[in-house]
Design an enzyme around this catalytic site. Structure first.
Site, PDB file in Angstrom:
ATOM      1  N   VAL A  66      -9.639 -32.158 115.484  1.00 52.33           N
ATOM      2  CA  VAL A  66      -9.704 -32.854 113.566  1.00 52.33           C
ATOM      3  C   VAL A  66      -8.086 -33.413 114.557  1.00 52.33           C
ATOM      4  CG1 VAL A  66      -7.707 -31.710 112.571  1.00 52.33           C
ATOM      5  CG2 VAL A  66      -9.847 -30.257 112.953  1.00 52.33           C
ATOM      6  N   ASN A  95      -5.107 -43.069 104.504  1.00 50.72           N
ATOM      7  CA  ASN A  95      -6.240 -44.601 104.219  1.00 50.72           C
ATOM      8  C   ASN A  95      -7.375 -45.009 104.263  1.00 50.72           C
ATOM      9  OD1 ASN A  95      -7.074 -47.434 104.411  1.00 50.72           O
ATOM     10  ND2 ASN A  95      -4.927 -48.141 105.187  1.00 50.72           N
ATOM     11  N   ASP A 122      -2.480 -36.692 102.589  1.00 54.12           N
ATOM     12  CA  ASP A 122      -0.731 -37.281 102.471  1.00 54.12           C
ATOM     13  C   ASP A 122       0.639 -36.192 102.796  1.00 54.12           C
ATOM     14  OD1 ASP A 122       1.654 -38.128 102.195  1.00 54.12           O
ATOM     15  OD2 ASP A 122       0.944 -39.675 100.460  1.00 54.12           O
ATOM     16  N   ASN A 149      -0.909 -35.603 115.481  1.00 56.60           N
ATOM     17  CA  ASN A 149       0.044 -36.960 115.954  1.00 56.60           C
ATOM     18  C   ASN A 149       0.236 -37.618 114.876  1.00 56.60           C
ATOM     19  OD1 ASN A 149      -0.345 -39.116 116.930  1.00 56.60           O
ATOM     20  ND2 ASN A 149      -1.855 -40.098 114.724  1.00 56.60           N
ATOM     21  N   TYR A 216      14.791 -38.845 113.166  1.00 55.37           N
ATOM     22  CA  TYR A 216      13.338 -38.426 113.689  1.00 55.37           C
ATOM     23  C   TYR A 216      13.183 -37.909 114.562  1.00 55.37           C
ATOM     24  CZ  TYR A 216       9.626 -40.140 115.990  1.00 55.37           C
ATOM     25  OH  TYR A 216       8.344 -40.904 117.412  1.00 55.37           O
ATOM     26  N   LYS A 220      11.383 -34.200 116.172  1.00 48.54           N
ATOM     27  CA  LYS A 220      10.885 -34.261 117.954  1.00 48.54           C
ATOM     28  C   LYS A 220      11.253 -32.855 118.940  1.00 48.54           C
ATOM     29  CE  LYS A 220       7.092 -37.563 116.635  1.00 48.54           C
ATOM     30  NZ  LYS A 220       6.035 -37.457 115.735  1.00 48.54           N
ATOM     31  N   VAL A 249       4.581 -46.744 123.289  1.00 42.41           N
ATOM     32  CA  VAL A 249       3.190 -47.050 123.009  1.00 42.41           C
ATOM     33  C   VAL A 249       3.003 -47.613 121.791  1.00 42.41           C
ATOM     34  CG1 VAL A 249       0.456 -45.969 122.902  1.00 42.41           C
ATOM     35  CG2 VAL A 249       2.556 -44.623 123.745  1.00 42.41           C
TER      36      VAL A 249
HETATM   37  N1  LIG Z   1       4.237 -45.589 119.521  1.00 42.06           N
HETATM   38  C1  LIG Z   1       5.053 -44.767 119.851  1.00 42.06           C
HETATM   39  O1  LIG Z   1       5.454 -45.970 120.600  1.00 42.06           O
HETATM   40  C2  LIG Z   1       5.486 -43.853 119.881  1.00 42.06           C
HETATM   41  C3  LIG Z   1       6.491 -43.804 120.493  1.00 42.06           C
HETATM   42  C4  LIG Z   1       6.734 -41.849 120.964  1.00 42.06           C
HETATM   43  C5  LIG Z   1       6.252 -41.326 119.701  1.00 42.06           C
HETATM   44  N2  LIG Z   1       5.060 -41.747 119.039  1.00 42.06           N
HETATM   45  C6  LIG Z   1       4.234 -40.948 118.187  1.00 42.06           C
HETATM   46  O2  LIG Z   1       2.624 -40.738 118.260  1.00 42.06           O
HETATM   47  C7  LIG Z   1       1.870 -40.637 116.464  1.00 42.06           C
HETATM   48  C8  LIG Z   1       1.558 -41.859 116.467  1.00 42.06           C
HETATM   49  O3  LIG Z   1       2.664 -43.039 116.428  1.00 42.06           O
HETATM   50  P1  LIG Z   1       1.639 -44.460 116.411  1.00 42.06           P
HETATM   51  O4  LIG Z   1       2.870 -45.622 117.257  1.00 42.06           O
HETATM   52  O5  LIG Z   1      -0.336 -44.042 116.184  1.00 42.06           O
HETATM   53  O6  LIG Z   1       2.110 -45.106 114.339  1.00 42.06           O
HETATM   54  P2  LIG Z   1       1.223 -45.233 113.470  1.00 42.06           P
HETATM   55  O7  LIG Z   1       0.065 -46.883 114.315  1.00 42.06           O
HETATM   56  O8  LIG Z   1       2.113 -46.114 112.837  1.00 42.06           O
HETATM   57  O9  LIG Z   1      -0.093 -44.370 113.021  1.00 42.06           O
HETATM   58  C9  LIG Z   1       0.418 -43.359 112.576  1.00 42.06           C
HETATM   59  C10 LIG Z   1      -0.665 -41.845 111.950  1.00 42.06           C
HETATM   60  O10 LIG Z   1       0.204 -41.771 110.834  1.00 42.06           O
HETATM   61  C11 LIG Z   1      -0.808 -41.286 109.839  1.00 42.06           C
HETATM   62  N3  LIG Z   1       0.560 -41.021 108.892  1.00 42.06           N
HETATM   63  C12 LIG Z   1       1.893 -41.643 108.324  1.00 42.06           C
HETATM   64  N4  LIG Z   1       1.874 -41.126 107.520  1.00 42.06           N
HETATM   65  C13 LIG Z   1       1.372 -40.128 106.582  1.00 42.06           C
HETATM   66  C14 LIG Z   1       1.537 -39.061 105.870  1.00 42.06           C
HETATM   67  N5  LIG Z   1       2.509 -39.128 105.140  1.00 42.06           N
HETATM   68  N6  LIG Z   1       0.520 -38.383 105.412  1.00 42.06           N
HETATM   69  C15 LIG Z   1      -0.608 -38.683 106.607  1.00 42.06           C
HETATM   70  N7  LIG Z   1      -0.623 -39.359 107.762  1.00 42.06           N
HETATM   71  C16 LIG Z   1       0.296 -39.955 107.763  1.00 42.06           C
HETATM   72  C17 LIG Z   1      -1.006 -43.024 109.255  1.00 42.06           C
HETATM   73  O11 LIG Z   1      -1.963 -43.068 108.851  1.00 42.06           O
HETATM   74  P3  LIG Z   1      -1.868 -43.593 107.071  1.00 42.06           P
HETATM   75  O12 LIG Z   1      -1.484 -44.320 106.625  1.00 42.06           O
HETATM   76  O13 LIG Z   1      -3.483 -43.842 106.891  1.00 42.06           O
HETATM   77  O14 LIG Z   1      -1.917 -41.928 106.340  1.00 42.06           O
HETATM   78  C18 LIG Z   1      -1.396 -43.386 110.725  1.00 42.06           C
HETATM   79  O15 LIG Z   1      -2.808 -42.988 111.304  1.00 42.06           O
HETATM   80  C19 LIG Z   1       3.877 -40.200 115.610  1.00 42.06           C
HETATM   81  O16 LIG Z   1       3.812 -38.764 115.812  1.00 42.06           O
HETATM   82  C20 LIG Z   1       4.912 -40.874 116.907  1.00 42.06           C
HETATM   83  O17 LIG Z   1       5.753 -40.584 116.369  1.00 42.06           O
HETATM   84  C21 LIG Z   1       4.631 -42.959 119.246  1.00 42.06           C
END
Ligand SMILES: NC(=O)c1ccc[n+]([C@@H]2O[C@H](COP(=O)([O-])OP(=O)(O)OC[C@H]3O[C@@H](n4cnc5c(N)ncnc54)[C@H](OP(=O)(O)O)[C@@H]3O)[C@@H](O)[C@H]2O)c1
Length: 341
Positions: A66, A95, A122, A149, A216, A220, A249
């Site tokens: 999952v 989405n 959501d 995630n 945030y 975490k 990332v």
């Molecule tokens: N990217 C980085 O540099 C980075 C660094 C440290 C940690 N992280 C962590 O990695 C994880 C993923 O990040 P990402 O960079 O891949 O972000 P992303 O591209 O913005 O994706 C976030 C995902 O979370 C989902 N999401 C957001 N709000 C939601 C809600 N209210 N209900 C259900 N789903 C929701 C979005 O899907 P929908 O919009 O379809 O709902 C999307 O699939 C996060 O936990 C983030 O804190 C990221």
């Protein structure tokens, strides 16, 4: 250097008391040995050793993974790579169009051998009906892996006093309640089957207090502590939970809006590959009193190592404060330029 030699080096009072001398010598030797041990653990785990085989968590028995937040970024990549490893995938996010596209990609990548289903949710709504639907979906599935995630970042790094209340609430609800509720729905089945892996996608902001994104950062940190506490509870049931300590990332992620490539930034594909090949290890977090934390990506691991060797988190808090202030300015400037065009 022999202790006789040391005698001639040290001030009279210390040299006159051999026990003081031995104490200094042993404390020094212990510190050096600990440093060398930590360095070799970090390097070996990050660059040489392989983590646990994913088969341990269900494949090829038709198990499911999952993945929340699977419509893009890191979550989508987890879904694709876990499907390639043989897991059926339940994709969770809001989405529908994006989730359906990921499900179709999984179908075509695996020539239909792997099943992918979607579940719309959501997390910001904290809706009990949606949770009941998720519970009923997973009750019939052998879930071997859960990747928590889905995450929400700040729209713009801002001082807490200036952050909108709705944004604060959404970040807390998605990052904390989303993870707790989904884990609570899936864990009983794992306990029954006596196997499972839970990955909580964390952030360096959870390890180093990060100004301008304090809400945030706090969520975490919650996940980090929750992971360690839960790990000890569920270890006897042969279930593993790890906090994924993550730095930048990007490339296809919407979250950070960072443009410039850097050694500290991983692509989602490389990042997820590093996670799945290091399960059960700690890599950059090795021997830092965080046994359930994994910092898998090589440059993040080295940065994590430096933070713990330097040992002054306050220094990195100031550094993150400056970086996020600059980032805020850059975002504001690019938004203004976009409006003027
Ligand atoms: N990217 C980085 O540099 C980075 C660094 C440290 C940690 N992280 C962590 O990695 C994880 C993923 O990040 P990402 O960079 O891949 O972000 P992303 O591209 O913005 O994706 C976030 C995902 O979370 C989902 N999401 C957001 N709000 C939601 C809600 N209210 N209900 C259900 N789903 C929701 C979005 O899907 P929908 O919009 O379809 O709902 C999307 O699939 C996060 O936990 C983030 O804190 C990221």
């Amino acid at each position: 250097m022999s202790t006789t030699c040391l005698h001639t080096w040290l001030p009279g009072r210390v040299a006159a008391c051999p026990w003081t001398l031995y104490l200094i010598f042993f404390v020094g030797a212990f510190t050096v040995a600990r440093f060398l041990l930590k360095t070799s653990f970090v390097l070996a785990q990050t660059f040489v050793l392989h983590g646990k085989n994913l088969d341990k968590f269900g494949t090829p028995k038709g198990s499911w993974a999952v993945v929340t937040g699977a419509s893009g970024g890191i979550g989508k990549e987890f879904a694709l790579q876990l499907a390639a490893a043989g897991f059926n995938i339940l994709l969770v996010a809001r989405n529908e169009v994006a989730l359906t596209a990921v499900a179709a990609e999984i179908g075509s990548n695996t020539a239909g051998k792997v099943e992918a289903r979607i579940q719309l949710m959501d997390f910001a709504k904290n809706d009990p009906t949606a949770l009941t639907e998720l519970e009923s979906t997973v009750s019939g599935l052998d879930v071997g892996i859960l990747v928590n995630n889905a995450g929400k970042w700040h729209t713009l790094p801002s001082y807490f006093a200036e952050t909108a209340e709705q944004e604060i609430e959404d970040i807390v609800t998605v990052n904390i309640m989303g993870t707790l509720r989904v884990t609570h729905a899936i864990l009983p089945g794992m306990i029954q089957r006596k196997r499972g892996l839970i990955l909580n996608v964390g952030s360096f902001a959870g390890e180093v207090p990060s100004p301008m994104i304090s809400t945030y950062s706090g969520t975490k940190a919650f996940l980090s502590t929750f992971t360690s506490a839960l790990a000890d509870e569920i270890r006897p049931h042969h279930i593993m939970v790890q906090y994924l300590n993550t730095y930048f990332v990007f490339q296809v992620t919407k979250m950070t809006r960072f443009q410039k490539s850097s050694m500290l930034a991983a692509t989602p594909a490389a990042y997820v590959h590093s996670v799945l090949s290091k399960i059960g290890l700690s890599c950059g977090a090795a021997l830092s009193d965080r046994p359930d934390t994994l910092t898998p990506y090589w440059s993040h691991a080295l940065f994590d190592y430096v933070i713990y060797v330097v040992g002054r988190k306050a220094f990195f808090t100031s550094y993150f404060h400056r970086t996020l202030t600059d980032y805020r300015r850059a975002l504001q400037k690019s938004d203004q330029e976009a409006k003027q065009q």
